[in-house]
Design an enzyme around this catalytic site. Structure first.
Site, short mmCIF file in Angstrom:
data_model
loop_
_atom_site.label_atom_id
_atom_site.label_comp_id
_atom_site.label_asym_id
_atom_site.label_seq_id
_atom_site.Cartn_x
_atom_site.Cartn_y
_atom_site.Cartn_z
N ARG A 1 24.25 8.64 18.32
CA ARG A 1 25.49 9.12 17.75
C ARG A 1 25.32 10.55 17.31
NH1 ARG A 1 28.71 4.99 15.29
NH2 ARG A 1 28.87 6.13 13.34
N SER B 1 14.63 7.23 14.70
CA SER B 1 14.18 5.97 14.10
C SER B 1 13.03 5.31 14.84
CB SER B 1 15.36 5.03 13.96
OG SER B 1 16.34 5.68 13.17
N ASP C 1 16.42 6.18 10.25
CA ASP C 1 17.69 5.56 9.85
C ASP C 1 17.63 4.94 8.45
OD1 ASP C 1 15.99 3.61 10.77
OD2 ASP C 1 17.44 2.68 12.13
MG MG Z 1 20.81 2.65 14.27
#
Ligand code: MG
Ligand code: ADP
Length: 463
Positions: free
Chosen positions: A78, A147, A200
């Site tokens: 994202r 992450s 994250d």
């Molecule tokens: Mg995620």
């Protein structure tokens, strides 16, 4: 018949091996606390890496300006931009876009992956419109949520320790992921500085804290799983730097790699692990996160098909394909409330090519989903309880008005309600009624993206 009895024996044995009575969960939580201490004491002191994040200040609400965030850590990534208006204005405007990662890039080269990401980011930056204002003469700044386990060297640099969750790009291991991204952005002609590198969990902690001052812990239950929390700096023996002024340091636990002899491991877990991309690693993650729950269910059903002809005389060919049964499908079957289990019938047919199942068979399938879900959710609760014990929030001191918030995020937590409600009720059970009243679990919806942007703001080169 004999076949049915054999299938029931397989199910029963699986259920027994997956059992998580509260006494066992307490042992798991205690082991988690012990490993946390060991991981904080020395580098490599535990399977729990307990990574120092270099985040010693969480957002205050005073952050101002235009900031970008990029979140890479699973099947999608994202990109987000946010206009922060300080204490009064808060989040003035926010926009994001989500792009899926072509599978071949997950096991290719670092350049190919980062070029793809930088190109998508550049496209997004090009659509920046009204309501977003970069102060004159400033460079755009980005919070990069990455992450995977990273050894941070500062708030804006860190080397990749290893890949997880189905990624495997050899030439990136040991490299600084910020410089890889920066080089790719330069190749795209994109003028942007990475001001904060987080994962994250750290992003979720920061995003959660922006809205609620009592957030001390963040947990991700998505494709993978991980947790972060606020530790007292002097409780980190392996930290040899200056003590931060806040007296605190956010720790990225990398709890997915937790292991303990108390974990209820089955032969299915062992086979899944040894056939995985990262055998022997991320054992906790492989028992409770979204990437694996469906695969565990598939392995149990396969065994029933093979040894008890559960779905007929032949083993359905699709049932033999690793990872065909995904966790969202398990969740859909588990949540099927129709009297004849229509959803289960449809999923079995569409995904596994198994048609005309009896209601009796479908009920067994639901029970397998239930066992896998319940074990995962209860282990996640034990992990959270272990963290609360470590920071002394598992008790209430006399006369103190204490409140502790755990920020949660991830697709598994968000969409699998049997899972999240089981996790929450198990945590209450572990805490006891009185303490449970002082602990709140909050869904930090995409806290990670906004959190990374907030950390980019608080670590801006212009401060
Ligand atoms: Mg995620
Ligand atoms: P990531 O962890 O990849 O950053 P998310 O937090 O969005 O991304 O989590 C996606 C994961 O959540 C999926 O891999 C899947 O395992 C799980 N998931 C998504 N939707 C559902 C659902 N409806 N039921 C159960 N699990 C789901």
């Amino acid at each position: 018949s004999g076949r049915w009895a054999r299938a029931m024996a397989i199910l029963k044995e699986f259920e027994e091996k997956c059992a998580t009575p509260i006494s066992k969960l307490r042992q798991v939580a205690d082991a988690m606390t012990v490993e946390m201490h060991a991981g904080l004491a020395s580098e490599g002191g535990s399977k729990l890496k307990m990574l120092i994040s270099y985040v010693d200040n969480l957002p205050t609400g005073d952050e101002k300006g235009l900031f970008y965030a990029l979140d890479l850590g699973g099947t999608n990534f994202r990109v987000l931009r946010v206009q922060l208006g300080g204490r009064e204005g808060r989040v003035v405007k926010q926009e994001f876009t989500e792009v899926s990662i072509p599978p071949h890039l997950m096991t290719g080269t670092a350049d190919a992956l980062f070029d793809y990401i930088a190109a998508e980011l550049a496209k997004f930056v090009a659509t920046e419109g009204e309501g977003f204002n970069l102060s004159v003469g400033r460079q755009r700044e980005l919070g990069f949520t990455f992450s995977f386990p990273v050894r941070q060297t500062s708030i804006s640099s860190g080397t990749l320790i290893k890949w997880t969750k189905g990624f495997s790009i050899e030439d990136a291991v040991g490299e600084d992921v910020v410089s890889e991204l920066t080089k790719a952005m330069e190749r795209q002609g994109l003028d942007m500085r990475v001001s904060a590198l987080v994962n994250d969990t750290i992003g979720t902690l920061a995003g959660g804290r922006y809205y609620d001052n009592d957030v001390l812990v963040a947990v991700i239950l998505g494709t993978g799983t991980n947790a972060a929390y606020v530790e007292r700096a002097h409780a980190i023996p392996k930290w040899h730097g200056l003590l931060p002024r806040s007296g605190e340091m956010v720790i990225n636990m990398e709890w997915g790699n937790f292991r303990s002899s108390h974990l209820p491991m089955t032969e299915y877990d062992q086979a899944l692990d040894s056939e995985s991309l990262n055998p022997g690693e991320q054992l906790f993650e492989k028992m409770l996160s979204g990437m694996y729950l469906g695969e565990i269910v598939r392995r149990v059903l396969y065994r029933m098909a093979e040894e008890a002809a559960f779905f007929g005389d032949t083993v359905p060919p699709k049932l033999q394909v690793p990872f065909v049964l995904r966790t969202p499908e398990v969740s859909a079957m588990h949540h099927d409330s129709s009297p004849d289990l229509k959803v289960v019938a449809t999923k079995l047919k569409d995904i596994l090519g198994i048609s005309s199942t009896s209601l009796k068979i479908r009920k067994v399938v639901v029970e397998v989903c239930n066992v896998v879900c319940t074990r995962g959710a209860r282990l996640a609760a034990a992990g959270v309880y272990g963290i609360l014990k470590k920071i002394g929030r598992d008790i209430v001191r006399d006369g103190e008005k204490q409140r502790t918030v755990v920020a949660m995020d991830g697709g598994l937590y968000e969409h699998y309600s049997e899972y999240s409600s089981c996790m929450e009720s198990t945590l209450r059970e572990l805490l006891g009624e009185e303490v449970a009243k002082t602990i709140a679990i909050e869904h930090a919806n995409d806290g990670s993206g906004i959190g990374a942007a907030l950390l980019a703001a608080s670590h801006s080169q212009y401060l």
